[in-house]
Write a protein that holds these residues in place. Structure first.
Motif, PDB file in Angstrom:
ATOM      1  N   LEU A   1      12.351  13.580  20.381  1.00 31.04           N
ATOM      2  CA  LEU A   1      12.247  13.191  18.769  1.00 31.04           C
ATOM      3  C   LEU A   1      12.022  11.893  18.567  1.00 31.04           C
ATOM      4  CD1 LEU A   1      14.648  15.864  17.384  1.00 31.04           C
ATOM      5  CD2 LEU A   1      12.240  15.841  17.209  1.00 31.04           C
TER       6      LEU A   1
ATOM      7  N   CYS B   1       9.370  13.895  11.441  1.00 33.39           N
ATOM      8  CA  CYS B   1      10.222  14.085  12.673  1.00 33.39           C
ATOM      9  C   CYS B   1      11.641  14.630  12.484  1.00 33.39           C
ATOM     10  CB  CYS B   1      10.369  12.902  13.741  1.00 33.39           C
ATOM     11  SG  CYS B   1       8.596  12.366  13.980  1.00 33.39           S
TER      12      CYS B   1
ATOM     13  N   SER C   1       3.018  18.134  12.049  1.00 28.66           N
ATOM     14  CA  SER C   1       2.023  18.397  12.876  1.00 28.66           C
ATOM     15  C   SER C   1       0.739  17.517  13.246  1.00 28.66           C
ATOM     16  CB  SER C   1       1.274  19.846  11.856  1.00 28.66           C
ATOM     17  OG  SER C   1       0.938  19.407  10.953  1.00 28.66           O
TER      18      SER C   1
ATOM     19  N   PRO D   1      17.823  13.443  19.998  1.00 31.66           N
ATOM     20  CA  PRO D   1      17.227  14.046  21.339  1.00 31.66           C
ATOM     21  C   PRO D   1      15.826  13.150  21.535  1.00 31.66           C
ATOM     22  CG  PRO D   1      17.523  15.840  19.963  1.00 31.66           C
ATOM     23  CD  PRO D   1      17.839  14.620  19.107  1.00 31.66           C
TER      24      PRO D   1
ATOM     25  N   ALA E   1       5.723  13.880  21.214  1.00 25.85           N
ATOM     26  CA  ALA E   1       6.785  14.664  21.473  1.00 25.85           C
ATOM     27  C   ALA E   1       6.926  15.314  22.923  1.00 25.85           C
ATOM     28  CB  ALA E   1       6.962  15.782  20.301  1.00 25.85           C
ATOM     29  N   VAL E   2       5.657  15.782  22.810  1.00 25.46           N
ATOM     30  CA  VAL E   2       5.615  16.533  24.563  1.00 25.46           C
ATOM     31  C   VAL E   2       5.770  15.509  25.372  1.00 25.46           C
ATOM     32  CG1 VAL E   2       4.044  17.866  25.881  1.00 25.46           C
ATOM     33  CG2 VAL E   2       4.148  18.360  23.553  1.00 25.46           C
TER      34      VAL E   2
ATOM     35  N   LEU F   1       2.727  14.912  17.770  1.00 25.89           N
ATOM     36  CA  LEU F   1       2.996  16.052  18.666  1.00 25.89           C
ATOM     37  C   LEU F   1       2.834  15.689  20.114  1.00 25.89           C
ATOM     38  CD1 LEU F   1       1.854  19.149  16.865  1.00 25.89           C
ATOM     39  CD2 LEU F   1       3.864  17.952  16.550  1.00 25.89           C
TER      40      LEU F   1
ATOM     41  N   ILE G   1       9.221  14.901  26.346  1.00 29.62           N
ATOM     42  CA  ILE G   1       9.936  16.110  26.984  1.00 29.62           C
ATOM     43  C   ILE G   1       9.561  15.763  28.606  1.00 29.62           C
ATOM     44  CG2 ILE G   1       9.870  18.603  27.347  1.00 29.62           C
ATOM     45  CD1 ILE G   1       9.358  18.929  24.282  1.00 29.62           C
ATOM     46  N   ASN G   2       8.314  15.797  28.629  1.00 33.24           N
ATOM     47  CA  ASN G   2       8.173  15.757  30.142  1.00 33.24           C
ATOM     48  C   ASN G   2       8.561  14.545  30.992  1.00 33.24           C
ATOM     49  OD1 ASN G   2       6.690  18.214  30.001  1.00 33.24           O
ATOM     50  ND2 ASN G   2       4.878  16.848  29.260  1.00 33.24           N
ATOM     51  N   LYS G   3       8.579  13.293  30.081  1.00 31.47           N
ATOM     52  CA  LYS G   3       9.327  12.026  30.735  1.00 31.47           C
ATOM     53  C   LYS G   3      10.795  11.915  30.513  1.00 31.47           C
ATOM     54  CE  LYS G   3       8.277   7.155  31.101  1.00 31.47           C
ATOM     55  NZ  LYS G   3       7.584   5.903  30.725  1.00 31.47           N
ATOM     56  N   PHE G   4      11.345  12.595  29.620  1.00 26.68           N
ATOM     57  CA  PHE G   4      12.767  11.985  29.602  1.00 26.68           C
ATOM     58  C   PHE G   4      13.716  13.039  29.361  1.00 26.68           C
ATOM     59  CE2 PHE G   4      10.082   8.690  27.152  1.00 26.68           C
ATOM     60  CZ  PHE G   4      10.419   7.888  27.959  1.00 26.68           C
ATOM     61  N   GLY G   5      13.160  14.369  29.363  1.00 29.10           N
ATOM     62  CA  GLY G   5      14.012  15.564  29.168  1.00 29.10           C
ATOM     63  C   GLY G   5      14.505  15.525  27.694  1.00 29.10           C
ATOM     64  N   LEU G   6      15.438  16.486  27.357  1.00 29.81           N
ATOM     65  CA  LEU G   6      15.731  16.725  25.983  1.00 29.81           C
ATOM     66  C   LEU G   6      16.859  15.773  25.273  1.00 29.81           C
ATOM     67  CD1 LEU G   6      15.822  20.469  25.373  1.00 29.81           C
ATOM     68  CD2 LEU G   6      13.980  18.833  24.791  1.00 29.81           C
TER      69      LEU G   6
END
Lengths: 362, 362
Positions: free
Chosen positions: B255, B223, B35, B252, B43-44, B40, B47-52
């Motif tokens: 992560l 992680c 946390s 992923p 991680a976000v 974090l 997600i936005n740059k690479f997808g899952l």
């Protein structure tokens, strides 16, 4: 053996290589849910609400309501009694094998079964015999040779990842003795095949009675994690007997949240599977026109083995000319010298599919 | 066996149970990096740059520059020749075992080794003998009995997860023949122990020469994923021989991005390990004052085994009175009837630690 150069996907169906944007027909993200806006939003919401990780086994202090929710959603999607969530698709088969170790006298395995089924066979500890790839007659011959007291377990992929072939599950179940069980690695079929995405089980219209269906959330669902669709009885045995289930930190929470969303997307958006089928049908039809002999299959995986390196190079050149990434790979189960493996997704445009067909046509 | 009720952590060091907010001393998120705002954010951003998800093996089309970056960062952090990233901590030991299967005549294993090391022993396929928990003398006795031609591999946890005990690695290496190897499951030590977070290797000041250090990214790093710190030669063998490495979809991407950030945080923020040590030292000192006999250890894990269920209930009641979550668990390696397992983090306040001590004092 070397790990190939890194790739980065862009705009869902392309990849950027040496400054060029090429259509990407590789990976097994059949519906591109790994970049679906809803799924990504669920992952971000998961990070913000829950943090990354419970850092403990579910059997101690690491249980979280998201895991139960995801299991319920998966059991419903696949119409199974229950689902057991594990950390990835590979270990599904190993977890089942640990739960059932010692229960079977013989392990009957397709000779081209996925590596994880080969690992599972080792753990199951019965006598392992392999039958010819996709061959019910050879399986029948082997079963006829088993002693009367035999209790066999049959191990096969549903849709084989190296070439997309689909196992004749109905024939297998007709041959398998009533005390036998089918351990089905349906990593590629689950979510992808069948009208409702039920996988090779739905496609073959077989009952779940003798089947343990192992799936992954990293292919059709675009996320990560694996699940075992099974009876409550097997769930109970997994929890009490699988060291791998007990000793493993469960899936990160944002991925569990994303997977719940992905299950919903695949359940509600029927258009995704319809588009995938249309794309697959169109490409297969066009390739047949171009002279390819292709099985009558709705499999989105196309394996093309060049006859010699000269042919491989010609295909690579044509791909690059048509702005298609030439995904030439070496992988267990596939031809030793390597082969082209193209994967159709629901999100490829007709223009991209045309470029693929043109690259494979003389 | 049943899976316990779900828990949800709140505000990094608390958990909400039946509407009450209780101090949470469980899980192995030693620095609460699961946390940590930077982690974090990474991680976000991932997600936005690479997808899952890359949805393919690294050996086919699933390699991504983030995996290489994370491996480089880990090798640097642990001062190892190289790091091999795998999908979680549990499978690190299994991947190594597949790479080395058949190489060793004898597997010497601590009797309380982590379940994943027991699985690894099965795969290694040498003759397995267990030695008494943490006991170099028993190990010496066993080694003396081996035939001259023996080539042993020694399997042990660095810091044992059930009670935090630390293996006497220096003594083990003095006894181990020069042709032997130590497979060290350092899931809990890595990042946590040693001035620089190098784990039980750094704490014991042993050389990496005979050691394969397996770590997880789901504990100190908050992680997910695992890594094997090893030589280039072993890396090569893993890639060419481990089915589990070859056949598994890698971590992923968000992560992997988060883990790169977490490695940076643990490298730069020395205050984290200092605070953890201060917290551990303080709690251990106060518990000694309260009459507990505790090993002289910097281990953040405290295992308290009640003598009878009445005592267990008393401790549970005192915990709840002091707003501490009474983490009573059953886990492989621990007492059969269950025990309390409390884990100190760098982020617990002195007030929270005081409440824990008060709960455990008569």
């Amino acid at each position: 053996m070397k790990i190939p150069e890194p790739l980065q996907q862009v705009d869902r169906t392309y990849v950027r290589v040496n400054g060029r944007k090429l259509s990407y027909f590789a990976g097994c993200d059949y519906f591109r849910l790994a970049s679906h806006p809803k799924v990504l939003r669920a992952a971000v919401a998961g990070i913000n609400k829950f943090g990354l990780n419970v850092a403990a086994s579910r059997l101690t202090t690491g249980n979280h309501e998201l895991f139960g929710k995801l299991e319920t959603a998966l059991a419903k999607f696949f119409e199974a009694e229950t689902a057991v969530l594990v950390s990835n698709g590979y270990v599904t088969n190993l977890v089942v094998a640990q739960a059932l170790a010692g229960d079977f006298s013989h392990v009957l395995m397709d000779e081209k079964a996925h590596p994880s089924l080969k690992d599972a066979a080792q753990i199951l500890s019965g006598h392992t015999v392999t039958f010819r790839h996709l061959d019910p007659l050879d399986l029948k011959r082997l079963i006829a040779k088993l002693p009367k007291s035999a209790k066999p377990i049959l191990l096969t992929d549903g849709m084989f990842s190296h070439d997309g072939a689909i196992a004749p599950l109905q024939s297998y179940l007709k041959i398998l003795p009533k005390n036998g069980v089918l351990l089905l690695d349906d990593a590629h079929g689950a979510g992808t095949l069948g009208r409702a995405g039920g996988g090779t089980i739905e496609l073959a219209q077989i009952s779940r009675e003798l089947v343990i269906q192992c799936i992954t959330l990293s292919k059709a669902f675009g996320c990560y994690g694996g699940a075992i669709l099974c009876t409550n009885q097997l769930r109970e045995r997994i929890i009490s007997r699988s060291r791998m289930f007990v000793g493993n930190t469960p899936l990160p929470l944002p991925l569990a949240n994303a997977a719940i969303s992905a299950v919903g997307v695949l359940q509600k958006e029927n258009g995704l599977r319809r588009r995938l089928n249309e794309n697959v049908t169109w490409v297969r039809k066009e390739l047949r026109k171009a002279g390819y002999t292709l099985a009558d299959s709705q499999s989105p995986i196309l394996a093309i083995t060049p006859k010699a390196s000269a042919e491989a190079n010609r295909i690579k050149e044509r791909c690059l000319k048509n702005k298609v990434f030439p995904s030439f790979i070496k992988y267990p189960g596939g031809p030793e010298d390597g082969y082209f493996r193209f994967v159709i997704s629901s999100e490829h445009s007709r223009e991209q599919l045309g470029a693929l067909v043109a690259s494979l046509s003389a």
